[in-house]
Design an enzyme around this catalytic site. Structure first.
Site, PDB file in Angstrom:
ATOM      1  N   ARG A  32       0.780  -1.231   0.000  1.00 43.67           N
ATOM      2  CA  ARG A  32       0.000   0.000   0.000  1.00 43.67           C
ATOM      3  C   ARG A  32       0.818   1.291   0.000  1.00 43.67           C
ATOM      4  O   ARG A  32       0.645   2.153  -0.855  1.00 43.67           O
ATOM      5  CB  ARG A  32      -0.926   0.002   1.222  1.00 43.67           C
TER       6      ARG A  32
ATOM      7  N   SER B  56      15.791  -2.351   6.397  1.00 45.77           N
ATOM      8  CA  SER B  56      15.423  -3.616   7.014  1.00 45.77           C
ATOM      9  C   SER B  56      16.612  -4.124   7.803  1.00 45.77           C
ATOM     10  O   SER B  56      17.759  -3.747   7.536  1.00 45.77           O
ATOM     11  CB  SER B  56      15.033  -4.643   5.941  1.00 45.77           C
TER      12      SER B  56
ATOM     13  N   LEU C  50       6.423  -0.539  11.731  1.00 43.92           N
ATOM     14  CA  LEU C  50       6.838  -1.594  12.658  1.00 43.92           C
ATOM     15  C   LEU C  50       5.654  -2.077  13.495  1.00 43.92           C
ATOM     16  O   LEU C  50       4.652  -1.365  13.652  1.00 43.92           O
ATOM     17  CB  LEU C  50       7.932  -1.063  13.585  1.00 43.92           C
TER      18      LEU C  50
ATOM     19  N   LYS D  53      -0.831   2.920  12.714  1.00 40.81           N
ATOM     20  CA  LYS D  53      -1.737   2.942  13.858  1.00 40.81           C
ATOM     21  C   LYS D  53      -1.666   1.597  14.597  1.00 40.81           C
ATOM     22  O   LYS D  53      -1.323   0.570  14.001  1.00 40.81           O
ATOM     23  CB  LYS D  53      -3.156   3.263  13.403  1.00 40.81           C
TER      24      LYS D  53
END
Length: 327
Positions: free
Chosen positions: A20, A38, A75, A98
């Site tokens: 997304r 990463s 994360l 969120k």
């Protein structure tokens, strides 16, 4: 610099970034993905090749880059506060998934740090940036269903892979954090930011230690109620309804409308049923462009702080009041 794209780094090769957020970044002239980090070099390189940016090994290395103005942090919830704080202390604006943190107290500390640092910290709860909700608000304002009496919101998804981080309490797992915050925020959109928790339940899986099902009854000082349901063990549902003195409004795929989907609002009144097909919209692009405008215009942190803290407070209170059951 006011018209230049905000140069962004992505801190974590999470699935939401791949599916997304990074596609939305490449689709918008308001932001420019500079680098993705990463802990695994090969994973960062896979992302970097697809989205034409640089691969970085390690989150701290990304925060050291002078060419990164802002970071997107997807994360797991339990790790978010540490890296949001580190990003702010490194002088970066932050768009964080969120919920922003695992408690209101933790969220308040981060938001205060952002304000004192002159930086922007925004919780990436995307669905309010879809235009379908403005149409629902317009219909309410026109009296399409009379006076609003109650709200009902549901977000449920099928079980995830057993190894998914959402089943790990030490990473902030659980259905309330993952999907419950959506109908909570939707209730706030229509009933206001002063909702209180009147009752709640959470059903826990003893094998994983996280809540997999739950619900809550919220109420406003004006006597309007909101019933929310959420979970990880459900057939897919992403909807809300508004019940008024003269009729009802229903919206499906309320939180997860794909860019190409034309949402349908269903309006029901006595002897009258009407379905209105709305324009498709790009909610992920929209939130990125809103974030970029705020960064470039030096927007106040206050609006974002109020929304995030009101939501975090309701989550805290649901956890405190909930009657707890086990599978």
């Amino acid at each position: 610099m006011t018209d230049s794209p905000v140069r962004m780094g992505v801190l974590s090769c999470a699935d939401i970034a791949w599916r997304r957020m990074l596609p939305a970044m490449t689709a918008s002239p308001a932001v420019l993905p500079v680098a993705v980090a990463s802990r695994e070099t090969a994973k960062a390189e896979t992302f970097a090749r697809r989205f034409d940016c640089e691969a970085v090994t390690g989150y701290a290395a990304l925060l050291e880059r002078a060419d990164v103005e802002a970071v997107y942090i997807p994360l797991p919830t339990g790790l978010r506060a540490e890296w949001v704080g580190r990003a702010l202390r490194a002088g970066k604006h932050v768009l964080a998934e969120k919920p922003l943190a695992t408690s209101r107290e933790e969220a308040e500390g981060l938001l205060t740090l952002a304000e004192r640092s002159g930086l922007l910290l925004v919780e990436n709860l995307v669905f309010p940036h879809h235009s379908q909700h403005e149409e629902v608000r317009r219909l309410l304002g026109e009296g399409a269903i009379g006076e609003l009496r109650s709200f009902s919101g549901d977000f449920g998804i099928p079980p995830r892979d057993p190894g998914d981080f959402r089943y790990r309490p030490q990473l902030g797992g659980g259905a309330l954090f993952e999907v419950g915050v959506y109908p909570i925020r939707a209730a706030q959109l229509f009933l206001g930011g002063d909702l209180e928790v009147c009752g709640a339940f959470l059903r826990h899986d003893p094998a994983t230690g996280v809540d997999v099902d739950g619900g809550a009854l919220l109420c406003s000082p004006r006597g309007v109620s909101a019933q929310i349901r959420f979970g990880f063990e459900h057939s897919y549902r992403s909807s809300y309804s508004l019940w008024g003195s003269l009729g009802s409004l229903f919206l499906d795929r309320a939180y997860t409308s794909p860019d190409s989907m034309r949402p349908v609002v269903r309006l029901e009144r006595q002897d009258h049923v009407e379905e209105r097909t709305l324009p498709a919209d790009r909610q992920f692009v929209n939130i990125l462009e809103s974030f970029a405008r705020s960064v470039r215009q030096g927007a106040s942190q206050a609006e974002h702080t109020g929304q995030a803290l009101a939501q975090a407070g309701l989550v805290d209170e649901i956890r405190r009041q909930a009657r707890r059951m086990t599978i």
